[in-house]
Design an enzyme around this catalytic site. Structure first.
Site, PDB file in Angstrom:
ATOM      1  N   GLU A 131      -4.117   0.866  -6.009  1.00  0.00           N
ATOM      2  CA  GLU A 131      -3.148  -0.143  -6.444  1.00  0.00           C
ATOM      3  C   GLU A 131      -3.030  -0.036  -7.961  1.00  0.00           C
ATOM      4  OE1 GLU A 131      -1.193  -1.647  -4.644  1.00  0.00           O
ATOM      5  OE2 GLU A 131      -2.097  -1.927  -2.677  1.00  0.00           O
TER       6      GLU A 131
ATOM      7  N   CYS B 125       0.873  -1.177   0.000  1.00  0.00           N
ATOM      8  CA  CYS B 125       0.000   0.000   0.000  1.00  0.00           C
ATOM      9  C   CYS B 125       0.905   1.219   0.000  1.00  0.00           C
ATOM     10  CB  CYS B 125      -0.915   0.015   1.218  1.00  0.00           C
ATOM     11  SG  CYS B 125      -1.953   1.497   1.329  1.00  0.00           S
TER      12      CYS B 125
END
Length: 269
Positions: A134, A2
């Protein structure tokens, strides 16, 4: 992993949602749709008043370690909202610049890594988020590029990432200096499945509200028990869609970053 997320909820909303007992925020953070490493972020944690980072003392001391702050501290343990910097700086680090590389901790090894194991035992936190980004490798016209996707709760609710926090003492300034203690954090990641797994094999560990109290409890320091609180995050409640590449650049911000990519309504959920 992340590496970017969105956190736009207002301070007052977080105080109510996370049932904060003690607000330690002095200046509100602006809504941030492109949170990147080294930026200030909101964190929810449970600790005693007057511990390290709020006056003289060593980070290894205090109520949790049975140090000077232990007497009567149990009665003053409360859930707090604070501002910390994303990128954990271990208490033993000689230079805080190491924090820019300590943005994620894998749940599989977090209790064994020297940089994280002490914080995992007694300095756990929640990091409020609206969603995260993402990147998916896609091929177009014979060229491969990374397409950003925004991932969020399908019902529009917020997320609470599992995190750790640490305090680093800047010995170049006196104890009572405003910058004597640096508060930093790291996001715990887990394997991604279902919709999210199609984009990236890792994702932030999301803590269910029913487990917030146990996760934040600094008295819970048994590794097996704490690990049990981190059940694999269910991706079935998340929705994903492609967004523009403006999010690739930290200088860009604003709600436009989470708008679905124009002309490409394809979704993964």
């Amino acid at each position: 992993m992340c590496g970017r997320y969105a956190s736009a909820r207002k301070r007052q909303d977080l105080l109510e949602e996370f049932r904060i007992d003690r607000d330690r925020v002095t200046d509100d953070l602006e809504p941030d749709y492109n949170v990147a490493p080294t930026k200030p972020v909101y964190a929810v944690l449970t600790r005693s008043r007057g511990g390290p980072g709020e006056g003289a003392g060593d980070p290894s001391e205090g109520a949790a370690a049975g140090g000077p702050a232990a007497d009567g501290a149990a009665a003053d343990v409360a859930r707090e909202l604070r501002v910390v910097r994303w990128g954990l700086v271990p208490f033993w680090a000689k230079d805080p610049s190491i924090g820019s590389r300590m943005i994620n901790a894998r749940v599989e090894t977090v209790d064994a890594k020297p940089a994280f194991r002490r914080a995992f035992a007694k300095r756990r936190c929640l990091l409020p988020a609206d969603g995260f980004y993402e990147w998916l490798k896609v091929e177009q016209a014979g060229k491969v590029h990374k397409q950003p996707y925004y991932i969020h709760r399908a019902d529009g609710g917020g997320l609470a990432f599992a995190g750790l926090y640490e305090l680093w003492r800047d010995k170049s300034v006196p104890d009572d200096h405003p910058r004597a203690w640096l508060w930093t954090t790291v996001i715990i990641t887990t394997s991604a499945e279902d919709e999210v797994g199609r984009i990236h094999d890792r994702m932030p560990m999301v803590v269910d509200p029913a487990r917030w109290g146990d996760w934040l409890d600094p008295a819970s320091n048994d590794s097996a028990h704490v690990h049990a609180l981190l059940a694999p995050a269910a991706a079935s409640g998340l929705a994903s869609y492609p967004v523009g590449t403006d999010v690739n650049y930290v200088r860009n911000n604003g709600p436009g970053l989470i708008e679905p990519l124009a002309g490409d309504p394809a979704r993964l959920a």
